[in-house]
Structure formats: structure tokens, C-alpha cells
Enzyme design. Structure first.
Site, PDB file in Angstrom:
ATOM      1  N   GLU A 155     -12.070  -0.166 -10.210  1.00  0.00           N
ATOM      2  CA  GLU A 155     -11.496  -0.863 -11.121  1.00  0.00           C
ATOM      3  C   GLU A 155     -13.061  -1.127 -12.091  1.00  0.00           C
ATOM      4  O   GLU A 155     -11.770  -1.118 -13.132  1.00  0.00           O
ATOM      5  CB  GLU A 155     -11.536  -2.026 -10.110  1.00  0.00           C
ATOM      6  CG  GLU A 155      -9.948  -2.256  -9.457  1.00  0.00           C
ATOM      7  CD  GLU A 155     -10.171  -1.554  -8.433  1.00  0.00           C
ATOM      8  OE1 GLU A 155      -9.260  -1.902  -7.501  1.00  0.00           O
ATOM      9  OE2 GLU A 155     -11.192  -1.768  -8.041  1.00  0.00           O
ATOM     10  N   GLU A 160       0.504  -0.997  -0.097  1.00  0.00           N
ATOM     11  CA  GLU A 160       0.219   0.149   0.099  1.00  0.00           C
ATOM     12  C   GLU A 160       0.556   1.037   0.265  1.00  0.00           C
ATOM     13  O   GLU A 160       0.359   2.074  -0.633  1.00  0.00           O
ATOM     14  CB  GLU A 160      -0.725  -0.006   1.178  1.00  0.00           C
ATOM     15  CG  GLU A 160      -2.122  -1.359   1.357  1.00  0.00           C
ATOM     16  CD  GLU A 160      -3.498  -0.595   0.013  1.00  0.00           C
ATOM     17  OE1 GLU A 160      -3.003  -0.165  -0.495  1.00  0.00           O
ATOM     18  OE2 GLU A 160      -4.135  -2.118   0.304  1.00  0.00           O
ATOM     19  N   GLU A 170     -18.332  -6.254  -3.421  1.00  0.00           N
ATOM     20  CA  GLU A 170     -16.796  -6.999  -2.695  1.00  0.00           C
ATOM     21  C   GLU A 170     -16.357  -8.987  -3.216  1.00  0.00           C
ATOM     22  O   GLU A 170     -15.415  -8.706  -3.748  1.00  0.00           O
ATOM     23  CB  GLU A 170     -16.897  -6.910  -1.233  1.00  0.00           C
ATOM     24  CG  GLU A 170     -15.588  -5.708  -1.112  1.00  0.00           C
ATOM     25  CD  GLU A 170     -14.443  -5.200  -1.700  1.00  0.00           C
ATOM     26  OE1 GLU A 170     -14.204  -5.352  -0.653  1.00  0.00           O
ATOM     27  OE2 GLU A 170     -14.646  -4.663  -2.440  1.00  0.00           O
ATOM     28  N   ASP A 226      -4.244  -9.412  -8.672  1.00  0.00           N
ATOM     29  CA  ASP A 226      -4.649  -8.715 -10.240  1.00  0.00           C
ATOM     30  C   ASP A 226      -3.818  -7.949 -10.371  1.00  0.00           C
ATOM     31  O   ASP A 226      -2.755  -8.179 -11.779  1.00  0.00           O
ATOM     32  CB  ASP A 226      -5.753  -8.353  -9.574  1.00  0.00           C
ATOM     33  CG  ASP A 226      -5.641  -7.631  -8.223  1.00  0.00           C
ATOM     34  OD1 ASP A 226      -4.054  -7.015  -7.491  1.00  0.00           O
ATOM     35  OD2 ASP A 226      -6.270  -6.665  -7.470  1.00  0.00           O
TER      36      ASP A 226
END
Length: 847
Positions: free
Chosen positions: A347, A88, A329, A235
Site C-alpha cells: 500500500e 480474498e 502492521e 479501507d
């Protein structure tokens, strides 16, 4: 919309890392109840401001950008004694500083703004990079998942260095930021270590399937979780392989991406679905649901040039969005809610933008309009935009992640922008996974190869990378067949303007018909509908014949149960074996559900000025009184505090409570007793507020109020339960505005206009499946059932009560396995369920 979100962050939260839009204050780590790994993104470094820097420039807010840069340089400290996520911090803080630096240099070169700028953001970025580097000091080169900003790794004061596992995306989503930092500064050490981590992941791929797992041991390289997909946990690893080729011009990255991509399309892509599989047995599905993070993949397919499957998967995601207002989610293969949260992830908007850029199909502008409208109708609150706690009820979470400002508004603005709206050419930049802008000119900057795999943090010499690459790869591996050098021309690809519509219409129809269940028009091996688990009857000869064709046999046990065993090799066909596998998985799901059904959450919606329905609080139901799920309009009224507040005696302010909704405090007596007292006073409803200071629906499972053991048929009003944090929001509103009106209902009604019931349809599920079981790796599956239980009745799934349960799962016992490892009992479901819980946590870790 951006101004509303950004100004509220600056007014109410800065210099905190994030805005809490329901309570209108900043989220400071350590001062708020812990949210587990989600809080690892917070490092007391004004995260949202740094993440938003290049968004300000893209939206042509150069004055605000210049002010924001000065604030960052003046106020932000990076030497905080705090443990943060390497992943992050890299994508949000390092990426944000590099994106800000890129924009500052661009503006300075244009000659109108930032003339005072002397690479200060770049110096800060290098400081961040150096603070992250100790995490890479492992024998494998894979980084530790966490690092202490002040003390690094392993030191007694660092509180780190004990972790053994990391997600594939966490280790493989470093190269863009670290390579950009190396090339901006001329210090090769960052790019060296990012390449080394990617080299190790590539070496550890499963060589037969060419897929990677979700979680890997950073020391041994063993796969800890062997499920593989394109969503949470993996991803951005795939994303960065392709984008590293685009940014850095290194053919090696395209080579690796294309090999992975071919396997993804062979095993994971089942248009329009993208389903996780096992890396060692990629023909076996690993789960029956998808997570929302995979919504980036159609956009990546556009960059790859593979337009058709991008259109198909994007359409599926759009239809799920229309069904539930937002992408949950996680959602099942029949498009129902699996995990009900939606933290305003960008996204889907990202993929919409890329598809519009590739096709110029105005259909994607309508998709973008839907995203915009839903954000304004359901997520906008007076102090910003609030994440959705439950897409079914419309309740909110006191959360506005930094990526909402960093990504969502970039992609939506670019989707609708005309050429004259853009002050610079975005084609000169690439978007990182956090949508930060890095200039493509970096491909011409000096760069360095990876170090040998047994080195630690050090800067090697700088021979040219291509020579290094050729020494590692054989000519066979660099065969040109692994390269697609050009993207297809969409006009040639789709000469018929109706062709994209022909792709979308069947998907739209499939999603629409998926409520309650999609029709499957074939029986295993016969062309008729297969047997579904909820329809199965153990004494039906036709059902037993269908089981036989699917390779499933039924064994009667001495204790009255029946055991189902699947031998895939004994099915009449591969299709029948697949149906048998699906049947066994459905049966395990039904068998694992609790005997007592959980009630779904309810909504307390504040509908009076200045909220107008934009604040929705998650509430727990009572097991008595009015069932709001059967009420067309819900119960609407002004709130007042009961006296006594406990509600455990006859009310002294009955005249004020009459015709209103009473607020009560938990404790001192039974809930049914409270309900009877406010009923006697003439209340039309009640809200019980938890007396446990600090409790919140963010961190605690849904609470249901039980009766008092007596007949409660006399209670005819609705009673709902709010945790302390949500209840305090309501009490503060009452203190400030005196007259506060709320709606008690099963789900929130439309915001910003009169709150009224909309036509009930299948677009909002009242139940959601429990996490699906991951099937046994072998060709033989078993499930044991209680024969006395009826198998011909519909089994209602247990209610999904939110991420607090999933984030802190109780330890589960290991399932018992037969000696030949060929059987799997129902108890093994618990181990598989835990994998689901870990997957949810992985999603929280990623963004």
C-alpha cells in the site's frame, strides 16, 4: 527482483497457492500448520500464478504470460471442496482472471501474441463468480464471509452458513470485479448483487456522522464493531466507491464517496495522522494506534484530487518506514511499533506511485528507492522474498503472499518506468484493490440496476440504471455541491516549488523527535506541557491541580487504591478535556501491564554462504546468560550439533563444540543444565531447538527459557530458543552446507555485506506498547490504581510477542459496569484489548 520472486515460486511452489521462501517449498492448505483466517485466501487454485498474470504483461514479459495462461487453463481446478474467503477470492482470483483476460484481449488485438485466445480466462472467471454468488443469498444482500467452492453455502457438506458477521470492506469490495464480469459476459446478475450489497451498507451508515463501522451483522445490519477509520476492515469500501464511479461512470458512487470523504476529513483525518473514531461519537478517538493498511489512503486522495493531506500523511508513513525499515502492521501515534510484523504489504508503494504521477516531484523517486533497497537488504532470501516477522529484530516469516507479486512490483515498476518502457497506456485501465487492470471502456457496456432488497439470487430485467437511480434519490441528495467534477492542477496548487517541502519538513521533524516521546508544548488550558500518566504522583499538589483542570478527580478507596474519574464537562476547556482523555487512556495502559516484563525476541541470522545474512529466524531469549540487547556485536560463530543432542550430559564431542555455537534439543533436563554442559565444552553460545514437531513462531507465542531455580550467574554465554520449524531450517542448512555460520543478536544486522553492528539509535524499539484501550463512550471515565505502586517511574510496556497470541485470544470476562453506565474500571481494558485482537485478525483477513 520480480524474476527472483516469480521464478522461485514457479520452481519451488507451483502449483501450490503460495511460496514458502525460507523452506523453498509451496504452501498447501491442510499440509502446513493452520494460520487461522489468513489461510482462507488459499483454495488450491494456484493463487500466486493467477494473481500475477497481468503483472507479467505490465513488465513486458509476454512470453511468460502466454505460458502462464496456458498453465492456468490446463492445471487449475475451481471445484475444490474447500472453504475460502469471499473477499480474498474475489479480489485475487476473480480479479486476477479478469485482469489476465483484459491483457490477453489487448495483446490479441495488437496482433502479436495470444492469437489462439478465445476468452478462456473469462469463462473461468464466470465459473468463479458463480461459485461466489451463493454467498449473497441473504436477506440483506451482504455476502457471507466464506463459501465452499464446491458446495456453496448452508449445505451439510459446505461447512459454511453459520457466520453472522463480516467486515465492511469484505462486503463492500465486490463491485469492480462483479461489474466487470457482468459487462464482459453480458450477464447482469453479478453487478446486481454487488450493487445491492453497497446499497445496504450505505443505508446502514451512521446518519449523523456519515461513517460506517468496521464489522456488521450480515442478517440484521447491526454494527458489531462501531469503530471507524480508513484502515483494516473498512479501507477498500471507500476505495471501491470512488473507483466504481471511475470505472462505471455512475454518479451515485461519487455522491456516496464524497459524503463519506467529507466525514473522514472532519473526524478521522488529523494531519498527518488518520485515527479511528466511534461512529456515534466521532469526536472520541477509538484507539491510539494506526494500522499499515491505511497507507493506501494518500493514493486514493490523489484520485480524489486532494493533494495536500495526501502529501502530509504519506510523509508521516515514509518517516515511520525509515525509522523501522518497513511499516509495522500497526504503530502508535508517537510512531513506535505496536504490532511488529510486516508481510510485504504494497500500500505504501501504491501511494508513492500515485503521488509521483500527480506531482512529478522527484522526491517520490527517492522514496521508491528506499522501498527497493529495504526489500533487497532485509526481505530478500535465496528462495524469494520473506515477510518480516518482527521489524525490530529483522526476523523472517516463511511467507510470501500473492499480493507481493500482484501489486508491489506493478507499482514500483510504474513509479520508475519511462514512457518507452510501457507497451500499453495504463491510463486506459483502473487498478482494483489488488492492482488488477480493468479497462475503462467497460463504462459503455450494458449494465443493470440493483434488485429490490428482499430478493435472492436472480437476474432482473434491464431498465436503464439512471432511471432506477433517480427513483431512489431525491433531488436534494443529488445536489451538485456533493460533486467535485475536476481535480486541481498541481502547478496552480503548488506554484512555489518549495511548498511540498514546507509540508514535509515539520512531519519529518515530529517523527524524528518522537523517540523516546514527542514533546507537547502545552499544559491543559495553559499553554504548557500537559501531565503524562507515567509522571503522575498522587501526593503531588501540582499534579492534582492539573488533573482538576482536565476534569479528572482522584478518590481514595478504603482498600488502599485510588480511583481516577474524568468528567469531561468539568474540564476548563475542550483542549483540557482532550488532554484529560489522553491522560486517562495512558493511565489505563500503564495499569493493565503485567507485573513481570516480557523480554523481547532475539534473532538468529544465517550469515555464511549462500545466505549472507538474508535468512533471519525469530528466537526466544533465556532469562539467564548473556543479554544480547547489551551486546554491541552479538555472538557470531559456526554451529555444530551437540552430542548428546539433548545436552543433558557431559558432551562427547567437546573438541568439535569448542569455539562454536552448539545446537541442542529441548527436553530431558533444565535449560540452565544444557547451558552449563556446552559452556564446559568451550561453546560460545547455544541454540535450543523445540522437540515438538510442527511448532513454529508463526503459530505459537514467543517462548522464554527460565532458569532452574538456582543461581545462574555462572552461565555467561547466550542461549536462544527456536521452534521446530525455524530450527529445522537451520539443521537443513547444516546438512547441505556442513559449515554454517550464524549471528546471535537482539536484531538482524545488514544483509549482503559484512555483518557488523550499526550505530544504535532510536530507530528500532526494544519494546512495544500493549494494544491501547478503547475509551468509554460516556463523558465520565474511571481507572483504579494501586496507591502503593509508585506512579513517578517510567513503566516499560509489555513486549508485543507477535500475531500468534493475537490471532487466538483467550476468552475474556466481560467488564463490570456501574448502574449508571458512567464508569469504566481497569477490567474493561480486557474487552477493549480483545477489540484490538479482532482488528489484527481483520487485517489478516483483508490481505
Amino acid at each position: 527482483m520480480f524474476d527472483h520472486a516469480y521464478s522461485n515460486y514457479m520452481d519451488h511452489a507451483y502449483p501450490a497457492d503460495e511460496l514458502m521462501p525460507l523452506t523453498c517449498r509451496g504452501r498447501v492448505r491442510g499440509l502446513e500448520p493452520s494460520r487461522g483466517d489468513v489461510d482462507d485466501a488459499l483454495g488450491k487454485f494456484s493463487l500466486t500464478l493467477i494473481d500475477t498474470l497481468d503483472t507479467l504483461v505490465l513488465l513486458n514479459k509476454t512470453t511468460e504470460f502466454e505460458e502462464a495462461v496456458r498453465r492456468v487453463l490446463t492445471d487449475v481446478r475451481l471445484d475444490n471442496d474447500i472453504v475460502v474467503s469471499v473477499f480474498e477470492t474475489n479480489i485475487r482470483v476473480l480479479g486476477g482472471l479478469l485482469g489476465g483476460h483484459s491483457m490477453a484481449v489487448m495483446l490479441k488485438d495488437a496482433g502479436h501474441h495470444m492469437q489462439w485466445y478465445q476468452d478462456e480466462l473469462l469463462h473461468m472467471a464466470k465459473d468463479v463468480g458463480l461459485r461466489l454468488l451463493p454467498a449473497f443469498n441473504t436477506s440483506s444482500g451482504l455476502p457471507y464471509p466464506r463459501v465452499n467452492l464446491k458446495h456453496g453455502i448452508r449445505g451439510p457438506e459446505s461447512r459454511t452458513g453459520t457466520e453472522t458477521d463480516t467486515c465492511t470492506a469484505c462486503a463492500g469490495t465486490i463491485i469492480l470485479e462483479f461489474a466487470a464480469l457482468s459487462r464482459f459476459t453480458g450477464d447482469p446478475v453479478f453487478e446486481v448483487h454487488a450493487r445491492r450489497a453497497l446499497d445496504f451498507l450505505w443505508e446502514k451508515r451512521q446518519r449523523n456522522s456519515n461513517l460506517v463501522g468496521t464489522t456488521i451483522n450480515i442478517h440484521s445490519g447491526e454494527w458489531v464493531r462501531r469503530d471507524s477509520g480508513v484502515g483494516a476492515g473498512i479501507d477498500s469500501y471507500y476505495e471501491y466507491l470512488l473507483k466504481a464511479y471511475i470505472l462505471l461512470g455512475d454518479d451515485l458512487f461519487l455522491q456516496r464517496f464524497n459524503i463519506h470523504y467529507a466525514s473522514i476529513m472532519k473526524y478521522i483525518s488529523q494531519p498527518p495522522l488518520l485515527l479511528d473514531v466511534h461512529i456515534h461519537k466521532p469526536l472520541l478517538p477509538a484507539r491510539t494506534w494506526m494500522d499499515s493498511l491505511l497507507a493506501f489512503f494518500p493514493g486514493l486522495q490523489v484520485l480524489k484530487g486532494d493533494i495536500r493531506p495526501a502529501i502530509e500523511t504519506h510523509e508521516m508513513l515514509y518517516q515511520v518506514t525509515k525509522k523501522h525499515n518497513f511499516l509495522p502492521e500497526a504503530f502508535t501515534t508517537d510512531f513506535r511499533v505496536h504490532w511488529a510484523q510486516h508481510p510485504l504489504r504494497p500500500e505504501f508503494a501504491e501511494s508513492t506511485y500515485f503521488l509521483y504521477k500527480a506531482t512529478k516531484d522527484p522526491y517520490y523517486l527517492e522514496v521508491g528507492r528506499t522501498v527497493l533497497d529495504n526489500l533487497n537488504r532485509f526481505a530478500r532470501v535465496p528462495c524469494g522474498f520473506a515477510a518480516m516477522k518482527d521489524v525490530r529484530t529483522g526476523s523472517h516469516e516463511d511467507r510470501m503472499d500473492s499480493f507481493f507479486l500482484a501489486e508491489m512490483f506493478k507499482y514500483l515498476f510504474l513509479l520508475f518506468a519511462e514512457e518507452e518502457d510501457l507497451t500499453f497506456n495504463v491510463e486506459d485501465y483502473i487498478f482494483t484493490t489488488e492492482a488488477h487492470l480493468l479497462p475503462l471502456s467497460l463504462s459503455t457496456a450494458p449494465h443493470a440496476p440493483s434488485p429490490p432488497t428482499n430478493t435472492t439470487v436472480q437476474a432482473p430485467s434491464l431498465p436503464h440504471l439512471s432511471a432506477y437511480v433517480k427513483s431512489l434519490w431525491s433531488e436534494e441528495e443529488l445536489d451538485d455541491s456533493n460533486f467535485d467534477w475536476t481535480c486541481p492542477n498541481t502547478r496552480l496548487l503548488f506554484p512555489d516549488p518549495a511548498f511540498p517541502r514546507n509540508l514535509r519538513d515539520p512531519i519529518r521533524s515530529a517523527v524524528d523527535k518522537s523517540c523516546p516521546r514527542p514533546a507537547i508544548h502545552r499544559e491543559p488550558g495553559m499553554g504548557r506541557p500537559p501531565l503524562r500518566a507515567q509522571d503522575f504522583m498522587a501526593n503531588n499538589p501540582d499534579h492534582l491541580e492539573l488533573l482538576r483542570r482536565m476534569g479528572v478527580s482522584l478518590i481514595h478507596l478504603k482498600d488502599g487504591r485510588v480511583q481516577l474519574v474524568q468528567h469531561a464537562t468539568q474540564a476548563v476547556s475542550a483542549v483540557a478535556a482532550e488532554d484529560g482523555m489522553r491522560f486517562m487512556q495512558e493511565m489505563m495502559e500503564l495499569s493493565s501491564q503485567q507485573q513481570k516484563e516480557q523480554l523481547p525476541p532475539r534473532a538468529v541470522q544465517i550469515v555464511s554462504h549462500p545466505f549472507f545474512g538474508r535468512v533471519v529466524l525469530t528466537s526466544g531469549p533465556a532469562q539467564f546468560g548473556t543479554d544480547l540487547s547489551k551486546s554491541i556485536t552479538g555472538v557470531r560463530g559456526f554451529v555444530t550439533v551437540a552430542e548428546p543432542y539433548s545436552g543433558c550430559a557431559e558432551l562427547s564431542n567437546a573438541a568439535f563444540v569448542q569455539g562454536r555455537i552448539a545446537l541442542l534439543q529441548r527436553g530431558q533436563c533444565m535449560f540452565a543444565e544444557k547451558a552449563r554442559h556446552i559452556m564446559k565444552a568451550g561453546a560460545i553460545g547455544g541454540i535450543v531447538i523445540d522437540d515438538n514437531e510442527g511448532s513454529s513462531s508463526d503459530t505459537a507465542p514467543l517462548f522464554q527459557m527460565a532458569g532452574d531455580g538456582r543461581n545462574t550467574d555462572d552461565v555467561t554465554l547466550p542461549l536462544l530458543f527456536l521452534f521446530y520449524k525455524e530450527g529445522n531450517i537451520l539443521l537443513e542448512a547444516l546438512k547441505e552446507y556442513r559449515e554454517v555460520e550464524v549471528l546471535l543478536s537482539d536484531k538482524a544486522r545488514d544483509r549482503g555485506r559484512d555483518v557488523q553492528e550499526e550505530e544504535e539509535d532510536c530507530s528500532t524499539d526494544q519494546t512495544s506498547p500493549v494494544p491501547a484501550a478503547t475509551l468509554d463512550q460516556s463523558h465520565v471515565r474511571t481507572v483504579e490504581l494501586d496507591e502503593s505502586a509508585p506512579h513517578n517511574e517510567e513503566v516499560t510496556p509489555e513486549e508485543d510477542v507477535g500475531p500468534a497470541i493475537k490471532r487466538n485470544p483467550e476468552p475474556e470476562e466481560e467488564p463490570e459496569v456501574d448502574k449508571d453506565s458512567s464508569r469504566k474500571s481497569v477490567e474493561a481494558m480486557m474487552a477493549d484489548w480483545r477489540e484490538d485482537l479482532e482488528a489484527f485478525q481483520q487485517m489478516e483477513d483483508e490481505l
